[in-house]
Design a protein around this motif. Sequence first.
Motif, mmCIF file in Angstrom:
data_model
loop_
_atom_site.group_PDB
_atom_site.id
_atom_site.type_symbol
_atom_site.label_atom_id
_atom_site.label_comp_id
_atom_site.label_asym_id
_atom_site.label_seq_id
_atom_site.Cartn_x
_atom_site.Cartn_y
_atom_site.Cartn_z
ATOM 1 N N PRO A 1 0.819 -1.212 0.000
ATOM 2 C CA PRO A 1 0.000 0.000 0.000
ATOM 3 C C PRO A 1 0.856 1.268 0.000
ATOM 4 O O PRO A 1 0.518 2.248 -0.669
ATOM 5 N N GLU A 2 1.974 1.245 0.709
ATOM 6 C CA GLU A 2 2.852 2.416 0.758
ATOM 7 C C GLU A 2 3.460 2.705 -0.616
ATOM 8 O O GLU A 2 3.494 3.846 -1.070
ATOM 9 N N SER A 3 3.938 1.643 -1.277
ATOM 10 C CA SER A 3 4.526 1.804 -2.613
ATOM 11 C C SER A 3 3.475 2.258 -3.609
ATOM 12 O O SER A 3 3.744 3.076 -4.489
ATOM 13 N N SER A 4 2.291 1.737 -3.464
ATOM 14 C CA SER A 4 1.203 2.120 -4.349
ATOM 15 C C SER A 4 0.914 3.607 -4.244
ATOM 16 O O SER A 4 0.709 4.285 -5.250
ATOM 17 N N LYS A 5 0.896 4.133 -3.034
ATOM 18 C CA LYS A 5 0.628 5.565 -2.817
ATOM 19 C C LYS A 5 1.724 6.427 -3.434
ATOM 20 O O LYS A 5 1.454 7.501 -3.949
ATOM 21 N N ILE A 6 2.960 5.931 -3.415
ATOM 22 C CA ILE A 6 4.067 6.694 -3.989
ATOM 23 C C ILE A 6 4.023 6.635 -5.518
ATOM 24 O O ILE A 6 4.134 7.650 -6.195
ATOM 25 N N LEU A 7 3.839 5.415 -6.060
ATOM 26 C CA LEU A 7 3.865 5.225 -7.511
ATOM 27 C C LEU A 7 2.576 5.642 -8.205
ATOM 28 O O LEU A 7 2.601 6.145 -9.330
ATOM 29 N N LEU A 8 1.456 5.395 -7.554
ATOM 30 C CA LEU A 8 0.134 5.665 -8.144
ATOM 31 C C LEU A 8 -0.713 6.451 -7.144
ATOM 32 O O LEU A 8 -1.714 5.949 -6.637
ATOM 33 N N PRO A 9 -0.332 7.695 -6.843
ATOM 34 C CA PRO A 9 -0.989 8.433 -5.759
ATOM 35 C C PRO A 9 -2.486 8.687 -5.951
ATOM 36 O O PRO A 9 -3.211 8.840 -4.980
ATOM 37 N N SER A 10 -2.948 8.688 -7.194
ATOM 38 C CA SER A 10 -4.363 8.984 -7.423
ATOM 39 C C SER A 10 -5.255 7.747 -7.355
ATOM 40 O O SER A 10 -6.471 7.861 -7.452
#
Length: 122
Positions: free
Chosen positions: A44-53
């Motif tokens: 989830p953390e990586s997702s927020k960084i890579l795909l913030p929207s």
Amino acid sequence: MSAEGNDYVFFEQRLAPVHQQQVILHEFGHVICDHEAAAPVISPESSKILLPSLDPNMVRRALGREHSHAEAEIEAELVGSLIGRQISTWDVEHIRPVPPEAQELALRLSALENPASRGRDD
């Protein structure tokens, strides 16, 4: 893909129509069976960084399915096949209307295909 309470199915447009239907029904099988991703592909953390929207749960669900012979894949294929049997309009013995001027020729050609129908008055 699930997003905001909606499920979306995407498929390759260049596939043959029968393969498109197979893919769509297979994915419906996953939705109906409420299959989750087998293992997180991205945290989830990586997702927020890579795909913030994008919602991290949606990313996990969209990217995290294992495409192998896992039980969920077999189940989705079975459910998709069962749905396909109920909605399919394809029939091996589909009878198409024959124009009146071609009926005699169609009957003679049919008799060549199916010897059992020879000599039958229809």
